[in-house]
Design a protein around this motif. Structure first.
Motif, PDB file in Angstrom:
ATOM      1  N   GLY A   1      30.223  32.492  85.210  1.00 23.92           N
ATOM      2  CA  GLY A   1      29.438  33.325  86.618  1.00 23.92           C
ATOM      3  C   GLY A   1      29.400  32.526  87.921  1.00 23.92           C
ATOM      4  N   HIS A   2      28.899  30.737  87.931  1.00 28.66           N
ATOM      5  CA  HIS A   2      29.131  29.642  88.830  1.00 28.66           C
ATOM      6  C   HIS A   2      29.874  30.130  89.462  1.00 28.66           C
ATOM      7  CE1 HIS A   2      24.555  28.765  87.839  1.00 28.66           C
ATOM      8  NE2 HIS A   2      24.722  28.780  86.943  1.00 28.66           N
ATOM      9  N   VAL A   3      30.278  30.240  90.431  1.00 26.36           N
ATOM     10  CA  VAL A   3      31.312  29.817  91.353  1.00 26.36           C
ATOM     11  C   VAL A   3      31.734  27.896  91.565  1.00 26.36           C
ATOM     12  CG1 VAL A   3      32.433  30.320  94.016  1.00 26.36           C
ATOM     13  CG2 VAL A   3      31.337  32.122  92.579  1.00 26.36           C
ATOM     14  N   ASP A   4      32.242  27.873  92.094  1.00 29.83           N
ATOM     15  CA  ASP A   4      32.848  26.198  91.908  1.00 29.83           C
ATOM     16  C   ASP A   4      33.007  26.382  93.579  1.00 29.83           C
ATOM     17  OD1 ASP A   4      31.971  25.093  89.680  1.00 29.83           O
ATOM     18  OD2 ASP A   4      33.643  26.363  88.789  1.00 29.83           O
ATOM     19  N   GLY A   5      33.496  26.929  94.494  1.00 29.35           N
ATOM     20  CA  GLY A   5      34.167  26.919  95.064  1.00 29.35           C
ATOM     21  C   GLY A   5      34.891  28.145  95.878  1.00 29.35           C
ATOM     22  N   LEU A   6      35.288  28.278  97.449  1.00 28.08           N
ATOM     23  CA  LEU A   6      35.993  28.972  97.892  1.00 28.08           C
ATOM     24  C   LEU A   6      37.768  28.503  97.572  1.00 28.08           C
ATOM     25  CD1 LEU A   6      34.109  30.523 100.633  1.00 28.08           C
ATOM     26  CD2 LEU A   6      35.179  31.279  98.727  1.00 28.08           C
ATOM     27  N   GLY A   7      38.510  29.084  97.094  1.00 31.68           N
ATOM     28  CA  GLY A   7      39.766  28.876  97.362  1.00 31.68           C
ATOM     29  C   GLY A   7      40.180  30.248  98.793  1.00 31.68           C
ATOM     30  N   GLU A   8      41.950  29.188  99.009  1.00 33.88           N
ATOM     31  CA  GLU A   8      42.283  30.142 100.057  1.00 33.88           C
ATOM     32  C   GLU A   8      43.442  30.612  99.943  1.00 33.88           C
ATOM     33  OE1 GLU A   8      43.502  28.112 103.526  1.00 33.88           O
ATOM     34  OE2 GLU A   8      44.508  30.282 104.514  1.00 33.88           O
ATOM     35  N   VAL A   9      43.920  32.239  99.676  1.00 32.98           N
ATOM     36  CA  VAL A   9      45.355  32.883  99.722  1.00 32.98           C
ATOM     37  C   VAL A   9      46.082  32.248 100.828  1.00 32.98           C
ATOM     38  CG1 VAL A   9      46.083  35.225  99.698  1.00 32.98           C
ATOM     39  CG2 VAL A   9      44.296  34.382  98.155  1.00 32.98           C
ATOM     40  N   LEU A  10      47.845  31.734 100.141  1.00 31.78           N
ATOM     41  CA  LEU A  10      48.109  31.190 100.945  1.00 31.78           C
ATOM     42  C   LEU A  10      49.259  32.453 101.080  1.00 31.78           C
ATOM     43  CD1 LEU A  10      48.681  27.486  99.944  1.00 31.78           C
ATOM     44  CD2 LEU A  10      47.849  29.021 101.935  1.00 31.78           C
ATOM     45  N   SER A  11      49.399  32.929  99.788  1.00 35.42           N
ATOM     46  CA  SER A  11      50.682  33.733 100.283  1.00 35.42           C
ATOM     47  C   SER A  11      50.574  35.263  99.118  1.00 35.42           C
ATOM     48  CB  SER A  11      52.086  33.347  99.813  1.00 35.42           C
ATOM     49  OG  SER A  11      52.436  32.674  98.638  1.00 35.42           O
ATOM     50  N   VAL A  12      51.395  35.998  99.507  1.00 31.02           N
ATOM     51  CA  VAL A  12      51.085  37.357  98.052  1.00 31.02           C
ATOM     52  C   VAL A  12      52.044  38.125  98.550  1.00 31.02           C
ATOM     53  CG1 VAL A  12      50.021  39.477  97.002  1.00 31.02           C
ATOM     54  CG2 VAL A  12      48.656  37.475  98.437  1.00 31.02           C
TER      55      VAL A  12
ATOM     56  N   PRO B   1      55.934  40.403  96.042  1.00 35.37           N
ATOM     57  CA  PRO B   1      56.244  41.282  94.830  1.00 35.37           C
ATOM     58  C   PRO B   1      57.274  39.936  94.179  1.00 35.37           C
ATOM     59  CG  PRO B   1      56.729  42.578  96.956  1.00 35.37           C
ATOM     60  CD  PRO B   1      55.693  40.339  97.382  1.00 35.37           C
ATOM     61  N   GLU B   2      57.290  40.485  92.842  1.00 42.56           N
ATOM     62  CA  GLU B   2      57.702  39.050  91.964  1.00 42.56           C
ATOM     63  C   GLU B   2      58.808  40.309  90.279  1.00 42.56           C
ATOM     64  OE1 GLU B   2      58.579  34.725  91.435  1.00 42.56           O
ATOM     65  OE2 GLU B   2      58.139  35.595  88.778  1.00 42.56           O
ATOM     66  N   ASN B   3      59.670  40.931  90.723  1.00 42.04           N
ATOM     67  CA  ASN B   3      60.003  41.974  89.953  1.00 42.04           C
ATOM     68  C   ASN B   3      58.957  42.846  89.396  1.00 42.04           C
ATOM     69  OD1 ASN B   3      62.477  40.562  88.640  1.00 42.04           O
ATOM     70  ND2 ASN B   3      60.612  39.317  87.132  1.00 42.04           N
ATOM     71  N   GLY B   4      57.741  43.403  88.761  1.00 46.38           N
ATOM     72  CA  GLY B   4      57.129  44.210  88.945  1.00 46.38           C
ATOM     73  C   GLY B   4      55.032  43.869  89.088  1.00 46.38           C
ATOM     74  N   SER B   5      55.243  42.172  89.243  1.00 44.16           N
ATOM     75  CA  SER B   5      53.611  41.450  89.370  1.00 44.16           C
ATOM     76  C   SER B   5      53.668  40.895  90.772  1.00 44.16           C
ATOM     77  CB  SER B   5      53.968  40.603  88.566  1.00 44.16           C
ATOM     78  OG  SER B   5      53.986  41.105  87.213  1.00 44.16           O
ATOM     79  N   LEU B   6      52.673  40.543  91.610  1.00 44.11           N
ATOM     80  CA  LEU B   6      52.730  40.430  92.654  1.00 44.11           C
ATOM     81  C   LEU B   6      52.221  37.944  91.758  1.00 44.11           C
ATOM     82  CD1 LEU B   6      49.918  42.443  94.334  1.00 44.11           C
ATOM     83  CD2 LEU B   6      52.665  41.763  94.895  1.00 44.11           C
ATOM     84  N   ARG B   7      52.962  37.647  93.149  1.00 45.25           N
ATOM     85  CA  ARG B   7      52.897  35.782  92.369  1.00 45.25           C
ATOM     86  C   ARG B   7      52.185  35.569  94.130  1.00 45.25           C
ATOM     87  NH1 ARG B   7      54.824  32.433  88.354  1.00 45.25           N
ATOM     88  NH2 ARG B   7      54.731  31.402  90.646  1.00 45.25           N
ATOM     89  N   ILE B   8      50.726  35.306  93.190  1.00 43.94           N
ATOM     90  CA  ILE B   8      50.136  34.900  94.325  1.00 43.94           C
ATOM     91  C   ILE B   8      49.212  32.914  94.427  1.00 43.94           C
ATOM     92  CG2 ILE B   8      47.418  35.247  95.176  1.00 43.94           C
ATOM     93  CD1 ILE B   8      47.368  37.893  94.000  1.00 43.94           C
ATOM     94  N   GLN B   9      49.379  32.329  96.135  1.00 42.58           N
ATOM     95  CA  GLN B   9      49.380  31.359  96.396  1.00 42.58           C
ATOM     96  C   GLN B   9      47.928  30.965  96.153  1.00 42.58           C
ATOM     97  OE1 GLN B   9      53.386  29.733  97.193  1.00 42.58           O
ATOM     98  NE2 GLN B   9      52.812  28.652  95.195  1.00 42.58           N
ATOM     99  N   VAL B  10      47.181  30.099  95.933  1.00 42.98           N
ATOM    100  CA  VAL B  10      45.703  29.687  96.094  1.00 42.98           C
ATOM    101  C   VAL B  10      45.997  28.842  96.445  1.00 42.98           C
ATOM    102  CG1 VAL B  10      43.630  29.972  95.595  1.00 42.98           C
ATOM    103  CG2 VAL B  10      45.043  31.969  95.082  1.00 42.98           C
ATOM    104  N   ARG B  11      45.177  27.548  98.198  1.00 42.45           N
ATOM    105  CA  ARG B  11      44.454  26.828  97.989  1.00 42.45           C
ATOM    106  C   ARG B  11      43.636  26.375  97.469  1.00 42.45           C
ATOM    107  NH1 ARG B  11      47.190  24.572 102.736  1.00 42.45           N
ATOM    108  NH2 ARG B  11      45.738  26.038 103.885  1.00 42.45           N
ATOM    109  N   LEU B  12      43.143  25.198  96.789  1.00 47.99           N
ATOM    110  CA  LEU B  12      41.617  24.458  95.648  1.00 47.99           C
ATOM    111  C   LEU B  12      41.125  23.833  96.942  1.00 47.99           C
ATOM    112  CD1 LEU B  12      42.855  24.136  92.855  1.00 47.99           C
ATOM    113  CD2 LEU B  12      41.486  25.896  93.674  1.00 47.99           C
TER     114      LEU B  12
END
Ligand SMILES: Cc1cc2nc3c(=O)[nH]c(=O)nc-3n(C[C@H](O)[C@H](O)[C@H](O)CO)c2cc1C
Ligand SMILES: Nc1c(NC[C@H](O)[C@H](O)[C@H](O)CO)[nH]c(=O)[nH]c1=O
Length: 207
Positions: free
Chosen positions: A103-114, A116-127
């Motif tokens: 529960g200690h957040v280490d930092g913020l990521g930034e969502v680069l893309s979301v 759809p891939e088949n039934g799922s969502l592919r999410i890319q995040v920059r750390l």
């Protein structure tokens, strides 16, 4: 301690600054019955950030937020109506469905893309650069409090696969490119890195 298995979504009901140079007070609303058995002093992970209950009603609780917490998390962006992923602290004997989350957040990521891939969502995040070394393919990461498996890592960017269930029962299904997300790295990775850094330093001082 938490596991990153979200059991409810809640909502920011009220935000009140406590005064100049003081912390911020938030009132958070939960589904009916979700707070059953909770007491003042309980720890609740709110979109991945552990907060201490300082006041309690049937389906609302209040927390106080420090400057440190505001500086490391998405909390400064929360507004009345912001939807949150909620998890009560782990009890002995509970099922360990996700991974060990502090529960200690280490930092913020930034969502680069979301995407759809088949039934799922592919999410890319920059750390943030300082967190990248702790994220490994097929390891675990906590994003907005949700335990996820890392699919791939390339430099500062990692990808996860969001199944329809997780997209539906957490806020991750509403993410869009540009959003900031609370990231907690896997505790195991934190300790392995610390051991390695310590050993390297000791060897350097010997030489
Ligand atoms: C058990 C526990 C309780 C916490 N309670 C609070 C709290 O009430 N208010 C706060 O600002 N930060 C609290 N924190 C710290 C907060 O989660 C941390 O600053 C952010 O996650 C950023 O690392 C708590 C952390 C833990 C582990
Ligand atoms: N590991 C992944 C999960 N895990 C399940 C979620 O943590 C869970 O559905 C959520 O916390 C709600 O209870 N889900 C994914 O979509 N992708 C993963 O890699």
């Amino acid at each position: 301690m938490f596991t990153g298995i979200i059991t409810a979504q809640g909502e920011v009901a009220e935000i009140a600054p406590l005064g100049a140079g003081q912390d911020m007070r938030l009132v958070l609303a939960t589904p009916q019955g979700w707070l059953a058995g909770a007491e003042i002093g309980a720890s609740i992970a709110c979109s991945g950030c552990c907060l201490t209950v300082v006041a309690l009603e049937e389906s609302r609780f209040a927390v106080e937020v420090s400057a440190e917490t505001l500086s490391k998390t998405t909390l400064a962006r929360w507004r009345p109506g912001t939807v949150l992923n909620l998890e009560r602290a782990l009890k002995m004997g509970d099922e360990m469905g996700g991974h060990v989350v502090s529960g200690h957040v280490d930092g913020l990521g930034e969502v680069l893309s979301v995407a759809p891939e088949n039934g799922s969502l592919r999410i890319q995040v920059r750390l943030p650069p300082e967190l990248a070394r702790f994220v490994a393919p097929k390891g675990s990461v906590t994003m907005e409090g949700v335990s996820l498996t890392v699919n791939e890592v390339q430099g500062l960017i990692f990808g996860v696969n969001l199944i329809p269930h997780t997209a539906e029962v957490t806020t991750l299904g509403r993410l869009a490119a540009g959003d900031a997300v609370n990231i907690e790295i896997d505790m195991l990775a934190r300790y392995v890195a610390r051991l390695r850094d310590f050993d390297v330093q000791r060897e350097e001082t010997k030489a």
